[in-house]
Design an enzyme around this catalytic site. Structure first.
Site, PDB file in Angstrom:
ATOM      1  N   GLU A  22     -57.320  72.730  -7.429  1.00 49.34           N
ATOM      2  CA  GLU A  22     -57.663  71.512  -6.681  1.00 49.34           C
ATOM      3  C   GLU A  22     -58.521  71.839  -5.461  1.00 49.34           C
ATOM      4  O   GLU A  22     -58.034  72.335  -4.448  1.00 49.34           O
ATOM      5  CB  GLU A  22     -56.393  70.781  -6.243  1.00 49.34           C
ATOM      6  CG  GLU A  22     -55.487  70.372  -7.390  1.00 49.34           C
ATOM      7  CD  GLU A  22     -56.120  69.361  -8.321  1.00 49.34           C
ATOM      8  OE1 GLU A  22     -56.993  68.581  -7.891  1.00 49.34           O
ATOM      9  OE2 GLU A  22     -55.745  69.355  -9.510  1.00 49.34           O
TER      10      GLU A  22
ATOM     11  N   GLU B 112     -51.804  64.886  -0.824  1.00 50.60           N
ATOM     12  CA  GLU B 112     -52.770  65.477  -1.763  1.00 50.60           C
ATOM     13  C   GLU B 112     -52.062  66.083  -2.971  1.00 50.60           C
ATOM     14  O   GLU B 112     -52.536  65.961  -4.105  1.00 50.60           O
ATOM     15  CB  GLU B 112     -53.623  66.539  -1.065  1.00 50.60           C
ATOM     16  CG  GLU B 112     -54.709  67.120  -1.948  1.00 50.60           C
ATOM     17  CD  GLU B 112     -55.739  66.087  -2.384  1.00 50.60           C
ATOM     18  OE1 GLU B 112     -55.981  65.991  -3.609  1.00 50.60           O
ATOM     19  OE2 GLU B 112     -56.295  65.388  -1.513  1.00 50.60           O
TER      20      GLU B 112
ATOM     21  N   GLU C 257     -52.929  62.731 -10.964  1.00 48.09           N
ATOM     22  CA  GLU C 257     -54.160  62.910 -11.736  1.00 48.09           C
ATOM     23  C   GLU C 257     -53.928  63.824 -12.939  1.00 48.09           C
ATOM     24  O   GLU C 257     -54.443  63.561 -14.026  1.00 48.09           O
ATOM     25  CB  GLU C 257     -55.268  63.460 -10.847  1.00 48.09           C
ATOM     26  CG  GLU C 257     -55.809  62.437  -9.869  1.00 48.09           C
ATOM     27  CD  GLU C 257     -56.957  62.972  -9.026  1.00 48.09           C
ATOM     28  OE1 GLU C 257     -57.239  64.191  -9.081  1.00 48.09           O
ATOM     29  OE2 GLU C 257     -57.568  62.168  -8.314  1.00 48.09           O
TER      30      GLU C 257
END
Length: 130
Positions: free
Chosen positions: A34, A75, A82
């Protein structure tokens, strides 16, 4: 009738060790996969020492550092959402798109909140509010 997941542990010290291992795997995965997490982590690595140096009290330092940790937490949750969505389908689906947008909005709000806290604390520190 209660159904028990075969993946749930029974508890005890072993459960704690497993939880720590899974958490470390998650942090490692976030760092490896990420880019946004890496960027926010880099910002935190710069801003945590700045918070310690600039804060006028322990509470103020914890506040400045806490909002940085909050951004990282949001996050991580967004990245998990996701990844789960991409596991379901890579095709365009309006509800999955909405879920990803909502996660992104949560990160944005966390960053805006962190920025507001830093601006407020630094403004008070350097006399901009007096």
């Amino acid at each position: 009738m209660k159904v028990h997941s075969p993946y749930k542990s029974k508890g005890g010290f072993g459960r704690l060790l497993n939880a720590l291992r899974y958490s470390a795997k998650g942090l490692n995965a976030a760092f490896r996969h990420e880019a946004a997490f890496r960027q926010e982590l880099l910002a935190a690595c710069v801003l945590v020492p700045a918070a310690i140096f600039l804060a006028r009290s322990v509470v103020e330092a914890l506040l400045l550092i806490g909002v940085l940790v909050f951004v990282l937490i949001v996050e991580l949750v967004n990245s998990a959402l996701e990844a789960l969505a991409d596991t379901i389908t890579l095709d365009h689906h309006p509800l999955i798109g909405r879920a990803k947008d909502l996660g992104s909005a949560a990160v944005l709000l966390a960053i805006l909140f962190a920025t507001a806290v830093w601006v407020t604390v630094l403004g008070a520190r350097f006399g901009a509010w007096s």
